[in-house]
Design an enzyme around this catalytic site. Sequence first.
Site, short mmCIF file in Angstrom:
data_model
loop_
_atom_site.label_atom_id
_atom_site.label_comp_id
_atom_site.label_asym_id
_atom_site.label_seq_id
_atom_site.Cartn_x
_atom_site.Cartn_y
_atom_site.Cartn_z
N SER A 548 74.26 43.12 29.87
CA SER A 548 75.05 43.24 31.09
C SER A 548 75.96 42.02 31.24
O SER A 548 76.80 41.81 30.37
CB SER A 548 74.11 43.43 32.29
OG SER A 548 74.81 43.94 33.40
N ASP A 633 75.71 54.84 32.44
CA ASP A 633 75.53 53.53 33.05
C ASP A 633 76.43 53.38 34.28
O ASP A 633 77.64 53.58 34.19
CB ASP A 633 75.86 52.44 32.02
CG ASP A 633 75.38 51.08 32.42
OD1 ASP A 633 75.32 50.80 33.63
OD2 ASP A 633 75.05 50.29 31.53
N HIS A 668 72.02 52.18 32.73
CA HIS A 668 71.99 50.73 32.56
C HIS A 668 70.63 50.20 32.09
O HIS A 668 70.56 49.30 31.28
CB HIS A 668 72.36 50.07 33.90
CG HIS A 668 72.80 48.65 33.76
ND1 HIS A 668 73.92 48.28 33.05
CD2 HIS A 668 72.28 47.50 34.25
CE1 HIS A 668 74.07 46.97 33.13
NE2 HIS A 668 73.08 46.47 33.84
#
Length: 696
Positions: A548, A633, A668
Amino acid sequence: MQHNNNVQWPEVSAPIAATHPYKRQIHGDTVVDNYYWMIDYFKKGPRSEAVINYLNEENAYTTAMLKDTESFQEDLFLEMKSRIKEKDETVPYFKNGYYYYSRTEEGNQYFKFCRKKGRLDADEELLLDIDNLAEGYAYYTAKGFSISPDNRLLAFSVDTVSRREYTIYIKNLETGEIYPDRIANTEGTAIWGNDNQILFYTAKNPVTLLSEKIMRHSLGTDVSADVCVYEERDNTNYIAVGKSKNCKYIIISSESTLSSEIWLLDADLPNNDFKVFQPRRKDVLYTIVPLEDRFLILTNDDAINFRVMQCPLNKTGREHWTTFLAHRPDVLVSDIEEFKSFLAIAERKDGLTQLAIYNLSSLEQHYLDFGEVAYTVYPGINVEYNTESLRYGYTSLVTPSSVYEYNMRDRSKVLLKQQEVLGGYDRAAYKTERIYAPARDGVKVPISLVYKEGTKLDGTAPLLQYAYGSYGASMDPSFSSNRLSLLDRGFIYALAHIRGGEEMGRQWYEDGKMMRKMNTFNDFVDCGRHLIEQGYTSPNHLYAQGGSAGGLLMGVVANIAAAQYHGIIAQVPFVDVVNTMLDETIPLTTNEYDEWGNPNESDAYFYMKSYSPYENIEPKEYPNMLVTTGLHDSQVQYFEPAKWVAKLRTVKTGKSVLFLKTDMDYGHGGASGRFDYLKEIALEYAFLFKLEGIDH
């Protein structure tokens, strides 16, 4: 660059993505983006099918190139799975007359949420069988379990797409009936008024996924009639609704990175209006802790590392705040866990977490002692208000996750549960260290290390360096049974506590965001250099991993320190910073302005552009790279890593490999089952082992 030259890769051609030039013009700057079209699947544009085809081609290429590791991946998966106790249960917590816990069964991916009335030897009541509910879904998450004050009803929420859009359901625990009240598109938490009839929840914008409204729902009424009790006008704020531990207040919090505001309602009067606690002020954060006779306020008002103030229950404005615990420049106060007679205060000092116990009647304070060089301690599940027992969690790089119960009055403690590592785990077989790397500007950056006893520290050992470094999120040392598969094969694991986190206090975060963001990236590179200089590893054997915002870190590191790393794993990486931050329709963009800056402002734009990984790819040899993403995501959209890989393919030189693996089912956080995610780790480890010539 001297790298291992003995790795054999199949002769397979990598996919080359089509180019469709798109011009971005802003602040007198023109940039041609050949891969902008990859946003089409997300935007439902004309090239949606071409996007899916490209992602499938990249997946096929990754599979073909790593074909000879497939049996090893399966072995790694089974090895990691074999350490997990399949039949297990959480430590029960007591609330309002019942003990609550979750338990897992052998062979099942999910869990069962249960309770027992009054005593732990009472009959079990199965409240929700998630194993059963998840059948037929590729992805399934249930959370936000919230029991009504009369113990009869359970609110819970479900996401089956992995975009963190939850539907709230209500179950009657006496009849087993699921009520027709189904509340879609929420953050997933439902809070009960004390009348057992009214629920509060956070509604999301269906496009931006921002939390925008707090809604009130009355059981048995149509959801379309729900009343908005709070609407957030500032699209840089996140909002949430909760309930105080003493059950007296419903609390709405609105918070950005830099400023916050609280609204309160008497939980006995859920139809009344919320009242503001203290109106928001620029650059001032605060949270509140309701006690019997006053409120405590944890705030950074005139206190960068936060201090604790207090005020009367009926006079909550800042003019009525007085000091309860003064600001300390060397200690960050991060959390307060309140009880009727005690407070447990979570703090950070010298990069380590600590717990202070404060007696509200004697005003005495003492600290818990843990006796390790690098560890993590945190308050656990403490839902009972009228108790003298504190639950806390403890872990380190060599200590499995543990739950303790601590008597705040007589200072005795009991280990309630420690994560069991099946197959045996000998803590003495592993060594943990804490060292400090000098950054280029003179700041000392802590690094937590773990490796197997006997690992040679002569520069020949492979080392995996991990970090995050954003949002003030601290990466504290914790145990991972999966990591043993790395350590047992000779890897050293290094956790770099770089600026942008809050490990060394609030200033550590302030010095790693906005127009100081380069400190985050430079710290990571300087930590890697120090590990090489100290003989832990060498550029031939040094690897980096982050996800991320930590994936953004990986992208920058690949650009600015390619020769220092032999391989990089970038998970769901935020690598197209400028384009994403210019597009307010992408989920979460406006919430992030306080972290990265707003590129509609010229200074912020050019600073972001100077480090954005996608914008700074150049013709040179890059490290070997594995990039992972998820099609659904909602935090970092799939098209960022896809564009990045497509551009890298055509620009980079040399023979290093570059893989993109897109999970077409998940978002995610990856897979939802408790074993499926191990397949992703097995792939990452197999990639590292292949580069090191380790094949079993």
